[in-house]
Design an enzyme around this catalytic site. Structure first.
Site, PDB file in Angstrom:
ATOM      1  N   ALA A  61       0.860  -1.179   0.000  1.00  0.00           N
ATOM      2  CA  ALA A  61       0.000   0.000   0.000  1.00  0.00           C
ATOM      3  C   ALA A  61       0.898   1.232   0.000  1.00  0.00           C
ATOM      4  O   ALA A  61       2.073   1.151   0.358  1.00  0.00           O
ATOM      5  CB  ALA A  61      -0.875  -0.007   1.248  1.00  0.00           C
ATOM      6  N   GLY A 100       0.606  -5.088   0.659  1.00  0.00           N
ATOM      7  CA  GLY A 100      -0.521  -5.069  -0.268  1.00  0.00           C
ATOM      8  C   GLY A 100      -0.171  -5.666  -1.625  1.00  0.00           C
ATOM      9  O   GLY A 100      -1.057  -6.165  -2.328  1.00  0.00           O
ATOM     10  N   GLU A 123       3.901  -5.493   7.174  1.00  0.00           N
ATOM     11  CA  GLU A 123       3.033  -4.497   7.814  1.00  0.00           C
ATOM     12  C   GLU A 123       3.328  -4.319   9.293  1.00  0.00           C
ATOM     13  O   GLU A 123       3.269  -3.211   9.828  1.00  0.00           O
ATOM     14  CB  GLU A 123       1.557  -4.892   7.631  1.00  0.00           C
ATOM     15  CG  GLU A 123       1.000  -4.628   6.237  1.00  0.00           C
ATOM     16  CD  GLU A 123       1.226  -5.778   5.268  1.00  0.00           C
ATOM     17  OE1 GLU A 123       2.079  -6.654   5.554  1.00  0.00           O
ATOM     18  OE2 GLU A 123       0.553  -5.810   4.220  1.00  0.00           O
TER      19      GLU A 123
HETATM   20  N1  3HC Z   1       4.584   3.483  -0.044  1.00  0.00           N
HETATM   21  C1  3HC Z   1       5.053   4.714  -0.334  1.00  0.00           C
HETATM   22  N2  3HC Z   1       6.336   4.960  -0.618  1.00  0.00           N
HETATM   23  C2  3HC Z   1       7.190   3.918  -0.589  1.00  0.00           C
HETATM   24  C3  3HC Z   1       6.781   2.626  -0.282  1.00  0.00           C
HETATM   25  C4  3HC Z   1       5.398   2.415   0.003  1.00  0.00           C
HETATM   26  N3  3HC Z   1       4.930   1.205   0.290  1.00  0.00           N
HETATM   27  N4  3HC Z   1       7.845   1.806  -0.329  1.00  0.00           N
HETATM   28  C5  3HC Z   1       8.892   2.580  -0.657  1.00  0.00           C
HETATM   29  N5  3HC Z   1       8.502   3.846  -0.815  1.00  0.00           N
HETATM   30  C6  3HC Z   1       9.331   4.996  -1.226  1.00  0.00           C
HETATM   31  C7  3HC Z   1      10.412   5.307  -0.220  1.00  0.00           C
HETATM   32  O1  3HC Z   1       9.942   6.161   0.799  1.00  0.00           O
HETATM   33  C8  3HC Z   1      11.439   5.972  -1.099  1.00  0.00           C
HETATM   34  O2  3HC Z   1      11.012   7.287  -1.314  1.00  0.00           O
HETATM   35  P1  3HC Z   1      12.077   8.488  -1.492  1.00  0.00           P
HETATM   36  O3  3HC Z   1      12.896   8.124  -2.686  1.00  0.00           O
HETATM   37  O4  3HC Z   1      11.242   9.692  -1.639  1.00  0.00           O
HETATM   38  O5  3HC Z   1      12.888   8.478  -0.233  1.00  0.00           O
HETATM   39  C9  3HC Z   1      11.311   5.228  -2.430  1.00  0.00           C
HETATM   40  O6  3HC Z   1      10.022   4.610  -2.397  1.00  0.00           O
HETATM   41  C10 3HC Z   1      12.345   4.136  -2.639  1.00  0.00           C
HETATM   42  O7  3HC Z   1      12.340   3.291  -1.482  1.00  0.00           O
HETATM   43  P2  3HC Z   1      13.696   2.713  -0.886  1.00  0.00           P
HETATM   44  O8  3HC Z   1      14.707   3.794  -0.788  1.00  0.00           O
HETATM   45  O9  3HC Z   1      13.325   1.990   0.358  1.00  0.00           O
HETATM   46  O10 3HC Z   1      14.129   1.717  -2.033  1.00  0.00           O
HETATM   47  P3  3HC Z   1      14.833   0.304  -1.904  1.00  0.00           P
HETATM   48  O11 3HC Z   1      15.056  -0.160  -3.290  1.00  0.00           O
HETATM   49  O12 3HC Z   1      15.983   0.388  -0.968  1.00  0.00           O
HETATM   50  O13 3HC Z   1      13.757  -0.663  -1.217  1.00  0.00           O
HETATM   51  C11 3HC Z   1      11.594  -1.679  -0.900  1.00  0.00           C
HETATM   52  C12 3HC Z   1      12.577  -0.986  -1.874  1.00  0.00           C
HETATM   53  C13 3HC Z   1      12.181  -3.030  -0.467  1.00  0.00           C
HETATM   54  C14 3HC Z   1      10.316  -1.879  -1.621  1.00  0.00           C
HETATM   55  C15 3HC Z   1      11.436  -0.781   0.355  1.00  0.00           C
HETATM   56  O14 3HC Z   1      11.122   0.531  -0.069  1.00  0.00           O
HETATM   57  C16 3HC Z   1      10.334  -1.222   1.289  1.00  0.00           C
HETATM   58  O15 3HC Z   1      10.553  -2.103   2.092  1.00  0.00           O
HETATM   59  N6  3HC Z   1       9.160  -0.559   1.202  1.00  0.00           N
HETATM   60  C17 3HC Z   1       8.075  -0.770   2.146  1.00  0.00           C
HETATM   61  C18 3HC Z   1       7.383  -2.077   1.932  1.00  0.00           C
HETATM   62  C19 3HC Z   1       6.244  -2.203   2.885  1.00  0.00           C
HETATM   63  O16 3HC Z   1       6.368  -2.009   4.080  1.00  0.00           O
HETATM   64  N7  3HC Z   1       5.071  -2.566   2.354  1.00  0.00           N
HETATM   65  C20 3HC Z   1       3.887  -2.717   3.152  1.00  0.00           C
HETATM   66  C21 3HC Z   1       3.116  -1.460   3.109  1.00  0.00           C
HETATM   67  S1  3HC Z   1       1.716  -1.498   4.193  1.00  0.00           S
HETATM   68  C22 3HC Z   1       0.530  -2.333   3.321  1.00  0.00           C
HETATM   69  O17 3HC Z   1       0.776  -2.828   2.259  1.00  0.00           O
HETATM   70  C23 3HC Z   1      -0.819  -2.350   3.983  1.00  0.00           C
HETATM   71  C24 3HC Z   1      -1.755  -3.319   3.339  1.00  0.00           C
HETATM   72  O18 3HC Z   1      -1.724  -4.554   4.012  1.00  0.00           O
HETATM   73  C25 3HC Z   1      -3.160  -2.819   3.367  1.00  0.00           C
END
Ligand code: 3HC
Ligand code: NAI
Length: 676
Positions: A61, A100, A123
Site C-alpha cells: 500500500a 498489499g 506491515e
Molecule cells: N509506499 C510509499 N512509498 C514507498 C513505499 C510504500 N509502500 N515503499 C517505498 N517507498 C518509497 C520510499 O519512501 C522511497 O522514497 P524516497 O525516494 O522519496 O525516499 C522510495 O520509495 C524508494 O524506497 P527505498 O529507498 O526503500 O528503495 P529500496 O530499493 O531500498 O527498497 C523496498 C525498496 C524493499 C520496496 C522498500 O522501499 C520497502 O521495504 N518498502 C516498504 C514495503 C512495505 O512495508 N510494504 C507494506 C506497506 S503497508 C501495506 O501494504 C498495507 C496493506 O496490508 C493494506
C-alpha cells in the site's frame, strides 16, 4: 501524467502492467487502474496476467496515504475484485511483492515468482497488520503456522522458499512481461491450474496460535500490532467474509494506534536523511579501503567493509593488537556467514590484509582513521596519511568528540577530509554519522554517503561540534539521569524506568557495558563532572571489564554496587539538591525532555539538517524505541507547549542546560510541528 496501470489484449491473453515509480506502491491511481483493467478484460481475455514495470511488482500500500481519509476503491475491494474475476488471473512477481503487493498476488488465481523477488508481509514493522486479506489468504495458501511466521515477523522470503511452501506456483526467470505471457499460456494449455484462494480451507492449528501468543507476550509485550496479527490469523478458519471483517476491525485499531504513527515515521526517517545538500555531487567510486588502528572500532569497520565486498587493509603497528585483530575479524566473518550476512567468506578473507605501516595505504580510495581518541595522535596520523595516500583519496576520522576542523588542518587538501563516525559494534550498528568540516568538499560528502549505502548503513549528515549529533544528545540525557539520581532516585530505578519506556538498556547499565572511563574521557574534554561516576572510577569500578561499576557483575544477575550507598549520600549532600525522588514517569519525562531539548538545539545550531535527522540518529544509533518514532516525533505528539513547560519546570533553578531553544519556541508559537 501517464496512467500507472495500463492493459491490452494480445490474442487470448490480457496483459496488465503496473507502472508507478519508484516501487509501484498501490496508491489510489493504481487501485483505480487495476479495477478498470480487470473490468475491461474480464470475459474478453481468456487469461489475465498482471506484472510490474520497473524495479518491482508492488511494494505494498502507499504508506504516504496512511492517516489520510481513505479513497475508494480500497485495497481489500481491489483484491476482492481480482479474486471474483471470472477470467483466471495470474500475477508475476519480481523485485518486491510486499504487503498489499503480495495481497494482490494472493487474490489472483495463480502466482509466478521471478528469482530475486522478496515476498513478504512487513506491515507489522509499520505497526499494522496485512489489511487487504493477507491474514486470511496467506493461511489458506501456506497454513496457519507459516502464515504466522511471515506476518508476525514481517520478514520476507525468497522465490525458492515461496515455491517450497506453496505461496507461489512457479519460479520462472526472465523479463516480467515475457513471464506473464508464458504463465498465461501455461494456464491456457492446462499445465498451470488456477485456484481461488478464498475458496481454500484452513486446517485449525491451535498450537501454532498459542505458541505465537506466548512468544509475543514474552518478547514484544509493549508492541500493539503483533498480538493483533495473531488474532487476525486465528480468524482464518472462519468463512472468508467473516475473517475479512475481523481483519478489518483489527487493522483499524492498529491504524489508530500511536505506534503506527511512530513506526511509519521511523520508516520515512531512514530514507529522509539521504536528502542532503551534496546529493547531486559526484561520489568517487570506492573499492579499496584502508583502516588505521585495529582496535574495537577498526575491527568493526573492517568487518562491515568486508561483508560489503570491499578490499580492506588494516594498519595496526602493535604486534599483539594486530594478532588480536586478525583473530577477532575471522570470528566476526564466521559469525556473519553463519547469520546469512556473508555469502562468500573465502572471498572476504582474501580481501583482508593486516599491515604494520601506513605506506601500505598508497592505493586506497578511502582511509578511515580509528586510533585512540587523542588529538595529538590523530594529527600525527593524518599528517602521515596525507604524505602516503593518493592525493584524491578520501581521509576520514572515526573520532567521537574531537574537532574535525583541527584534524583537517593537518593535511594539505582538507576538502577531502570528513568524519565517518561509526557506532560499536560497527559491523552491526546501522547508524553512520557523516561529519562535514568547514572545508569538506561536496564530492567528499557524497562519497561518504555512497560508502554508507554500500555498507547498508543509515548515514546522517552532521556538523562539527563536541559529540556531533548523537553523543552530544547522549551527554545531555546522561546529565538529566544524573540529576534524577541526585534528587533521590537510584541508578537502578532510573534504568528500570527507561527500560519500561522501551530502551533495551538504561543509561547506567549502558555505561557499565561501554566502560565508565569512556564517558569520563568525554567529560574531561568538556570540563564536566559526574560525581557518582567519578567516585566509582576512583574506586577502580569501571563497569563490566572490572567486575563492577554502577552494578556488580560477579554473580548471575547484576546487583547495584554496594559502594553506591555511601557514594550517593555524599554526592547528594555535596550537591545540596533538595531530595524529592522522582517516580518512573518523572524520570522518563526528564530524560526524554533533555533529549528533545538538545535535539532542538542541535538543529538550531545547524549541526543536524532537520529534526527528522535527530530522530534517525537516536533510532539507529542509540536504541530509541522504534515504535515511539524518535524524540522529535515524540515532542510533536506530546505537544510543544507541554515540552516547553517541562523544560521550564526542570530548569527552574536557572541551569543553562535547561533553557528553551529558540526553534522550539518559534514552532510552538506558529502551531507548527518540529517534523515538517
Ligand atoms: N509506499 C510509499 N512509498 C514507498 C513505499 C510504500 N509502500 N515503499 C517505498 N517507498 C518509497 C520510499 O519512501 C522511497 O522514497 P524516497 O525516494 O522519496 O525516499 C522510495 O520509495 C524508494 O524506497 P527505498 O529507498 O526503500 O528503495 P529500496 O530499493 O531500498 O527498497 C523496498 C525498496 C524493499 C520496496 C522498500 O522501499 C520497502 O521495504 N518498502 C516498504 C514495503 C512495505 O512495508 N510494504 C507494506 C506497506 S503497508 C501495506 O501494504 C498495507 C496493506 O496490508 C493494506
Ligand atoms: P582502541 O583502543 O580499541 O583501538 C585503537 C587502536 O589503534 C589500537 O589497537 C592501537 O594499537 C592502534 N593505534 C594506536 N596508534 C596507532 C597508529 N599510529 N597507527 C595505527 N594504529 C594505531 O580504540 P577504539 O575504541 O577502537 O576507538 C578508536 C576511535 O574510535 C576513537 O577515536 C574513539 O573515540 C572512536 N570511537 C569509539 C567507539 C567505541 O565504542 N569504542 C565508538 C565510536 C567511535
Amino acid at each position: 501524467m501517464t496512467e500507472p496501470v495500463t492493459w491490452h489484449l494480445e490474442g487470448r491473453v490480457g496483459l496488465i502492467a503496473i507502472d508507478n515509480p519508484p516501487v509501484n506502491a498501490a496508491s489510489h491511481a493504481v487501485r483505480v487502474g487495476l479495477v478498470r483493467a480487470v473490468d475491461a478484460l474480464e470475459g474478453v481475455a481468456e487469461v489475465i496476467a498482471i506484472h510490474g514495470v520497473g524495479r518491482s511488482f508492488v511494494a505494498g500500500a502507499d504508506i504516504r496515504e496512511f492517516g489520510q481519509p481513505p479513497k475508494a476503491p480500497w485495497l481489500p475491494a481491489v483484491c476482492a475484485r481480482i479474486e471474483a474475476c471470472t477470467t483466471p488471473v495470474v500475477a508475476v512477481l519480481h523485485g518486491a511483492a510486499l504487503g498489499g503487493g503480495l495481497e494482490i498476488a494472493m487474490a489472483a488465481h495463480a502466482r509466478v515468482a521471478v528469482p530475486g523477488v522478496k515476498l513478504g508481509l512487513p506491515e507489522v514493522t509499520l505497526g499494522i497488520l496485512p489489511g487487504a486479506g493477507g491474514t486470511q489468504r496467506t493461511p489458506r495458501l501456506i497454513g496457519i503456522a507459516r502464515a504466522l511466521e511471515m506476518i508476525v515477523s514481517g520478514r520476507p522470503i525468497d522465490a525458492a522458499r515461496a515455491l517450497e511452501i506453496g505461496l507461489v506456483d512457479r519460479v520462472m526467470d526472465g523479463a516480467p512481461p515475457d513471464i506473464a505471457r508464458q504463465a498465461a499460456s501455461e494456464i491456457l494449455n492446462g499445465t498451470l491450474s488456477p485456484r481461488v484462494t478464498g475458496h481454500l480451507s484452513v486446517a485449525p492449528d491451535a498450537e501454532a496460535l498459542d505458541t505465537a501468543r506466548a512468544d509475543i507476550a514474552r518478547r514484544l509485550p509493549h508492541l500493539f500490532a503483533p498480538a493483533r496479527c495473531v488474532e487476525a490469523v486465528a480468524a482464518a478458519t472462519t468463512p472468508l467474509q467473516e475473517g475479512l471483517k475481523t481483519e478489518r476491525a483489527l487493522f483499524d485499531t492498529c491504524v489508530e494506534s500511536p505506534q503506527r504513527a511512530g513506526l511509519v515515521h521511523a520508516f520515512f526517517a531512514e530514507r529522509a536523511v539521504s536528502k542532503i545538500p551534496e546529493a547531486d555531487a559526484l561520489a568517487a567510486p570506492v573499492g579499496k579501503v584502508g583502516i588505521v588502528g585495529g582496535g574495537t572500532m577498526g575491527q568493526g569497520i573492517a568487518g562491515a567493509c568486508l561483508i560489503a565486498g570491499l578490499d580492506v587493509i588494516v594498519v595496526e603497528p602493535d604486534a599483539d593488537a594486530r594478532n588480536a585483530a586478525a583473530g577477532a575479524l575471522d570470528t566476526l566473518l564466521q559469525g556473519a556467514a553463519k547469520r546469512g550476512k556473508l555469502a562468500d567468506i573465502a572471498c572476504a578473507r582474501r580481501n583482508l590484509r593486516l599491515a604494520t605501516s601506513l605506506s601500505e595505504l598508497s592505493a586506497r580510495d578511502v582511509v578511515i582513521e580509528a586510533v585512540p581518541e587523542d588529538l595529538s595522535l590523530k594529527l600525527r596520523v593524518f599528517a602521515e596519511m596525507d604524505s602516503v595516500c593518493r592525493p584524491d583519496a578520501i581521509l576520514a576520522s572515526n573520532t567521537s568528540y574531537l574537532d574535525l576542523n583541527e584534524i583537517a588542518g593537518a593535511v594539505s587538501h582538507p576538502e577531502r577530509v570528513l568524519g565517518l563516525h561509526f557506532f560499536a559494534p560497527a559491523h552491526v550498528m546501522r547508524l553512520l554519522e557523516v561529519v562535514v568540516a568547514d572545508e569538506t568538499a561536496p564530492a567528499t560528502v557524497a562519497t561518504g554517503f555512497a560508502l554508507a549505502k554500500r555498507l547498508r548503513k543509515v548515514a546522517v549528515r552532521a556538523g562539527v561540534c563536541d559529540g556531533f549529533i548523537g553523543n552530544r544528545i547522549l551527554s545531555a540525557t546522561r546529565r538529566a539521569a544524573d540529576e534524577a539520581v541526585l534528587r533521590g532516585a537510584s541508578p537502578a530505578e532510573v534504568d528500570a524506568a527507561l527500560e519500561t519506556f522501551g530502551f533495551a538498556m538504561g543509561p547506567y547499565a549502558a555505561q557499565d557495558l561501554s566502560g565508565l572511563d569512556v564517558g569520563a574521557a568525554g567529560r574531561a574534554v568538556r570540563g564536566e563532572a559526574a560525581p557518582v561516576a567519578d567516585a566509582l572510577i576512583a574506586r577502580g569500578d569501571l563497569g563490566h571489564k572490572t567486575g563492577a561499576g554502577f552494578y556488580e557483575h560477579r554473580g548471575q544477575k547484576p546487583v547495584p554496587n554496594a559502594a553506591l550507598t555511601e557514594i550517593l549520600a555524599k554526592a547528594r549532600t555535596d550537591a545540596g539538591v533538595k531530595q524529592n525522588p522522582p517516580d518512573a514517569q518523572e524520570i522518563i519525562a526528564r530524560y526524554t525532555t533533555a533529549m528533545i531539548r538538545e535535539g532542538c538545539q542541535v538543529v538550531e545550531d545547524g549541526i543536524a539538517l532537520r529534526a527528522i535527522d535527530v530522530d534517525a540518529v537516536m533510532l539507529f544509533g542509540y536504541g530509541f524505541p522504534r515504535h515511539l518514532g524518535g524524540p522529535m516525533h515524540m515532542a510533536d505528539r506530546t505537544g510543544l507547549a507541554t515540552v516547553i513547560s517541562r523544560i521550564e519546570r526542570f530548569g527552574a533553578g536557572g541551569a543553562a542546560h535547561w533553557t528553551v531553544p529558540r526553534i522550539l519556541r518559534d514552532h510552538a508559537k506558529r502551531g507548527a510541528n518540529l517534523i515538517a
